[in-house]
Enzyme design. Sequence first.
Site, PDB file in Angstrom:
ATOM      1  N   SER A 165       0.845  -1.194   0.000  1.00  0.00           N
ATOM      2  CA  SER A 165       0.000   0.000   0.000  1.00  0.00           C
ATOM      3  C   SER A 165       0.876   1.238   0.000  1.00  0.00           C
ATOM      4  O   SER A 165       2.021   1.207   0.476  1.00  0.00           O
ATOM      5  CB  SER A 165      -0.880  -0.011   1.255  1.00  0.00           C
ATOM      6  OG  SER A 165      -1.514   1.235   1.461  1.00  0.00           O
ATOM      7  N   TYR A 182      -1.654   0.260  10.162  1.00  0.00           N
ATOM      8  CA  TYR A 182      -1.709  -0.491   8.908  1.00  0.00           C
ATOM      9  C   TYR A 182      -0.460  -0.221   8.068  1.00  0.00           C
ATOM     10  O   TYR A 182       0.159  -1.159   7.539  1.00  0.00           O
ATOM     11  CB  TYR A 182      -2.967  -0.089   8.147  1.00  0.00           C
ATOM     12  CG  TYR A 182      -3.127  -0.732   6.789  1.00  0.00           C
ATOM     13  CD1 TYR A 182      -3.627  -2.026   6.666  1.00  0.00           C
ATOM     14  CD2 TYR A 182      -2.808  -0.036   5.628  1.00  0.00           C
ATOM     15  CE1 TYR A 182      -3.790  -2.611   5.422  1.00  0.00           C
ATOM     16  CE2 TYR A 182      -2.968  -0.615   4.379  1.00  0.00           C
ATOM     17  CZ  TYR A 182      -3.458  -1.907   4.282  1.00  0.00           C
ATOM     18  OH  TYR A 182      -3.616  -2.467   3.047  1.00  0.00           O
TER      19      TYR A 182
END
Length: 218
Positions: free
Chosen positions: A131, A144
Amino acid sequence: MTNTALITGASRGLGLALARSLAEAGWDLVLTARGRDDLDRVAAELGATAIAGDVTDPAHVERLSLAVPELDLLVNNASDLGVTPLPPLASYSLEAFKLLLETNVTAPLALVQATLPALRRRSGAVVNVTSDAATGAYPGWGGYGATKAALEQLSNVLAAEEPGLAVWWVDPGEMNTRMLADAVGEQEAAGATDPAKVAAALRDLVTSRPAGGRVSLQ
């Protein structure tokens, strides 16, 4: 010889879209996700093998590795967002962070370790889905993002240690998925890229097999 892929998190989102794309290209697929009913429907649609379970469970990882004695492609796509609404690091539960690390970092490494003999036999490839939160300082995304940064470095070192394999850590960009909706709301997520478009680009990557490294698909 038919190519074989093992895809985690294959019952929805990018995992499902990639499974459909590879099935269209004639790949044999072994698919896993936690939701048995959804996974079975996908497997029936695609003529794939479904092995439901949690990638953090060592027994499940072993079952997956036994299902692929030879493997051309491992896609570590299964991931967890963590605590929602996304909290700042100052108040992030350390227990929740440990669980997030287990899913997003430890489990992909465990699956790589378990399938390495099968991958080596076919000079295969590994795709670890990451990501832009791994590299960007986005408030609320620290937990995250930290797990994805760790996954990127694991991928980087794996590529150096296993030169016979192709290892890519792939940033798919924002996609219209349930995970993004959980993070930013359904209205904003609806404007993001269709996972099918990203899956097509990912299939092209696997097919063309460029040098390993970090890849951004948007």
